[in-house]
Write a protein that holds these residues in place. Structure first.
Motif, PDB file in Angstrom:
ATOM      1  N   SER A 151       0.848  -1.193   0.000  1.00 48.53           N
ATOM      2  CA  SER A 151       0.000   0.000   0.000  1.00 48.53           C
ATOM      3  C   SER A 151       0.881   1.239   0.000  1.00 48.53           C
ATOM      4  O   SER A 151       2.044   1.193   0.414  1.00 48.53           O
ATOM      5  CB  SER A 151      -0.922   0.001   1.214  1.00 48.53           C
ATOM      6  OG  SER A 151      -0.174  -0.037   2.414  1.00 48.53           O
ATOM      7  N   VAL A 152       0.326   2.352  -0.461  1.00 55.05           N
ATOM      8  CA  VAL A 152       1.099   3.571  -0.677  1.00 55.05           C
ATOM      9  C   VAL A 152       0.397   4.756  -0.025  1.00 55.05           C
ATOM     10  O   VAL A 152      -0.823   4.889  -0.083  1.00 55.05           O
ATOM     11  CB  VAL A 152       1.277   3.847  -2.188  1.00 55.05           C
ATOM     12  CG1 VAL A 152       1.987   5.176  -2.417  1.00 55.05           C
ATOM     13  CG2 VAL A 152       2.030   2.710  -2.860  1.00 55.05           C
ATOM     14  N   THR A 153       1.177   5.611   0.614  1.00 48.82           N
ATOM     15  CA  THR A 153       0.714   6.912   1.090  1.00 48.82           C
ATOM     16  C   THR A 153       1.594   7.973   0.443  1.00 48.82           C
ATOM     17  O   THR A 153       2.812   7.813   0.390  1.00 48.82           O
ATOM     18  CB  THR A 153       0.811   7.028   2.621  1.00 48.82           C
ATOM     19  OG1 THR A 153      -0.031   6.039   3.217  1.00 48.82           O
ATOM     20  CG2 THR A 153       0.364   8.407   3.097  1.00 48.82           C
ATOM     21  N   VAL A 154       0.968   9.029  -0.044  1.00 52.99           N
ATOM     22  CA  VAL A 154       1.718  10.103  -0.703  1.00 52.99           C
ATOM     23  C   VAL A 154       1.465  11.403   0.043  1.00 52.99           C
ATOM     24  O   VAL A 154       0.324  11.711   0.411  1.00 52.99           O
ATOM     25  CB  VAL A 154       1.295  10.257  -2.182  1.00 52.99           C
ATOM     26  CG1 VAL A 154       1.996  11.456  -2.825  1.00 52.99           C
ATOM     27  CG2 VAL A 154       1.626   8.980  -2.952  1.00 52.99           C
ATOM     28  N   GLU A 155       2.532  12.175   0.286  1.00 54.49           N
ATOM     29  CA  GLU A 155       2.390  13.508   0.867  1.00 54.49           C
ATOM     30  C   GLU A 155       2.962  14.532  -0.105  1.00 54.49           C
ATOM     31  O   GLU A 155       3.970  14.277  -0.775  1.00 54.49           O
ATOM     32  CB  GLU A 155       3.090  13.605   2.225  1.00 54.49           C
ATOM     33  CG  GLU A 155       4.585  13.324   2.203  1.00 54.49           C
ATOM     34  CD  GLU A 155       5.219  13.463   3.582  1.00 54.49           C
ATOM     35  OE1 GLU A 155       4.911  14.446   4.275  1.00 54.49           O
ATOM     36  OE2 GLU A 155       6.020  12.576   3.942  1.00 54.49           O
ATOM     37  N   LEU A 156       2.295  15.670  -0.166  1.00 55.42           N
ATOM     38  CA  LEU A 156       2.709  16.750  -1.052  1.00 55.42           C
ATOM     39  C   LEU A 156       2.924  18.002  -0.214  1.00 55.42           C
ATOM     40  O   LEU A 156       2.128  18.318   0.664  1.00 55.42           O
ATOM     41  CB  LEU A 156       1.639  17.017  -2.112  1.00 55.42           C
ATOM     42  CG  LEU A 156       1.209  15.815  -2.974  1.00 55.42           C
ATOM     43  CD1 LEU A 156       0.054  16.204  -3.885  1.00 55.42           C
ATOM     44  CD2 LEU A 156       2.378  15.284  -3.789  1.00 55.42           C
ATOM     45  N   ASN A 261       3.047  -2.895   9.034  1.00 54.25           N
ATOM     46  CA  ASN A 261       3.786  -1.949   9.876  1.00 54.25           C
ATOM     47  C   ASN A 261       5.291  -1.896   9.576  1.00 54.25           C
ATOM     48  O   ASN A 261       6.105  -1.708  10.471  1.00 54.25           O
ATOM     49  CB  ASN A 261       3.569  -2.280  11.351  1.00 54.25           C
ATOM     50  CG  ASN A 261       3.829  -1.078  12.249  1.00 54.25           C
ATOM     51  OD1 ASN A 261       3.649   0.071  11.822  1.00 54.25           O
ATOM     52  ND2 ASN A 261       4.264  -1.312  13.464  1.00 54.25           N
ATOM     53  N   LYS A 262       5.633  -2.058   8.303  1.00 55.26           N
ATOM     54  CA  LYS A 262       7.028  -1.883   7.898  1.00 55.26           C
ATOM     55  C   LYS A 262       7.044  -1.410   6.453  1.00 55.26           C
ATOM     56  O   LYS A 262       6.129  -1.678   5.675  1.00 55.26           O
ATOM     57  CB  LYS A 262       7.834  -3.178   8.041  1.00 55.26           C
ATOM     58  CG  LYS A 262       7.378  -4.313   7.122  1.00 55.26           C
ATOM     59  CD  LYS A 262       8.276  -5.531   7.257  1.00 55.26           C
ATOM     60  CE  LYS A 262       7.835  -6.636   6.304  1.00 55.26           C
ATOM     61  NZ  LYS A 262       8.730  -7.806   6.359  1.00 55.26           N
ATOM     62  N   GLY A 263       8.062  -0.657   6.126  1.00 58.69           N
ATOM     63  CA  GLY A 263       8.146  -0.123   4.781  1.00 58.69           C
ATOM     64  C   GLY A 263       9.227   0.933   4.695  1.00 58.69           C
ATOM     65  O   GLY A 263      10.181   0.940   5.479  1.00 58.69           O
ATOM     66  N   ALA A 264       9.079   1.843   3.740  1.00 63.01           N
ATOM     67  CA  ALA A 264      10.080   2.887   3.533  1.00 63.01           C
ATOM     68  C   ALA A 264       9.392   4.208   3.267  1.00 63.01           C
ATOM     69  O   ALA A 264       8.288   4.265   2.707  1.00 63.01           O
ATOM     70  CB  ALA A 264      10.988   2.526   2.362  1.00 63.01           C
TER      71      ALA A 264
END
Length: 273
Positions: A151-156, A261-264
């Protein structure tokens, strides 16, 4: 989080080209200007005044000292620096609200930030997910072909216009388009490519689990500059997102989760040309 919510300098991390964690957008601008002018500087530099007192200055260069005046106590500090370092050039940047207090002093640059607000939005959505396969020949546990659903979360981050950074609907459309490029792909470091045909790649390498020699379709293979780690996938996603962002977006951050609960997390500043 509502679109265009303002973040304070204390909420956002500004990092210069040397890796220093700066306290404000103003300090970042100074650092970037010094780097552009190729002026060597030291941030948060400890000096000893003539009266024996030790203090810390914001920027020390061979040409002098630069101080940022953000709070009342900075005025006292600046005056002390001017008095105790009479043989050193000291310049300060301050907001107009300090102008009355600083009018009798020299080498003051006043700036106004009320019209410009830095804003941040983040996007999480169930549709921001992709399936992929990869091999990490340098990591024994991951040196065989295996897959993930991430899954992906993007912040701008950028300059707001009319209290809005970017419309959520527009951002969501761009993010989904980019994620679809990565979906159901086999990721591999391009250095393991030994032969390319019209519609096939031949991938080969010696790993901890033995020798691999794979014939894979081009249209389902994504060659990377570097290993197919989740960190590198985050960077690749940013590379695809940046060209599609409006001009007011100054930085793009991506979280990719590889399992629970792990990623980059990678955040990159956009270079304006």
């Amino acid at each position: 989080m509502p679109a265009g919510s303002t973040i304070l300098d204390s909420d956002f991390k500004y990092i210069d080209g040397k890796g220093n964690l700066l306290r404000s957008r103003t300090e970042l601008s100074i650092a970037q200007m010094l780097e552009f002018l190729q002026i060597e500087y030291q941030y948060d530099y400890d000096i000893t005044l003539k009266n024996g007192k030790k203090t810390r200055v914001d920027f020390k260069t061979d040409k002098g000292i630069i101080e940022v005046i953000d709070v009342e106590s900075d005025i006292t500090k600046y005056k002390e620096l001017k008095q105790e370092l009479s043989d050193t050039k000291v310049i300060a940047l301050g907001h107009p609200k300090f102008s009355a207090r600083l009018s009798e002093l020299q080498d003051i640059i006043l700036y106004k930030t009320q019209e410009v607000q830095t804003g941040s939005i983040f996007m999480e959505d169930q549709s921001f997910a992709f399936d992929y396969a990869h091999i990490l020949p340098l990591v024994e546990k991951c040196s065989i072909l295996h897959g993930h659903t991430s899954s992906v979360t993007v912040e701008l981050v950028g300059e707001m216009k009319n209290n809005l950074l970017m419309d959520f609907g527009d951002a969501k459309k761009i993010i989904k388009e980019v994620i679809s490029i990565l979906d159901h792909k086999f990721f591999i470091n391009e250095k393991y490519l030994i032969k390319e045909e019209d519609d096939q790649y031949r991938i080969a390498f010696d790993g901890p689990k033995g020798k691999f020699d794979l014939q894979v379709p081009k249209h389902t293979t994504y060659l990377l500059k570097g290993e197919a780690t989740v960190e590198n996938l985050s960077t690749e996603l940013i590379k695809l997102l940046v060209p599609k962002m409006p001009k007011n977006i100054e930085a793009v951050g991506v979280y990719i989760y590889e399992g629970y609960n792990k990623g980059a997390h990678i955040i990159s500043q956009i270079s304006k040309i």
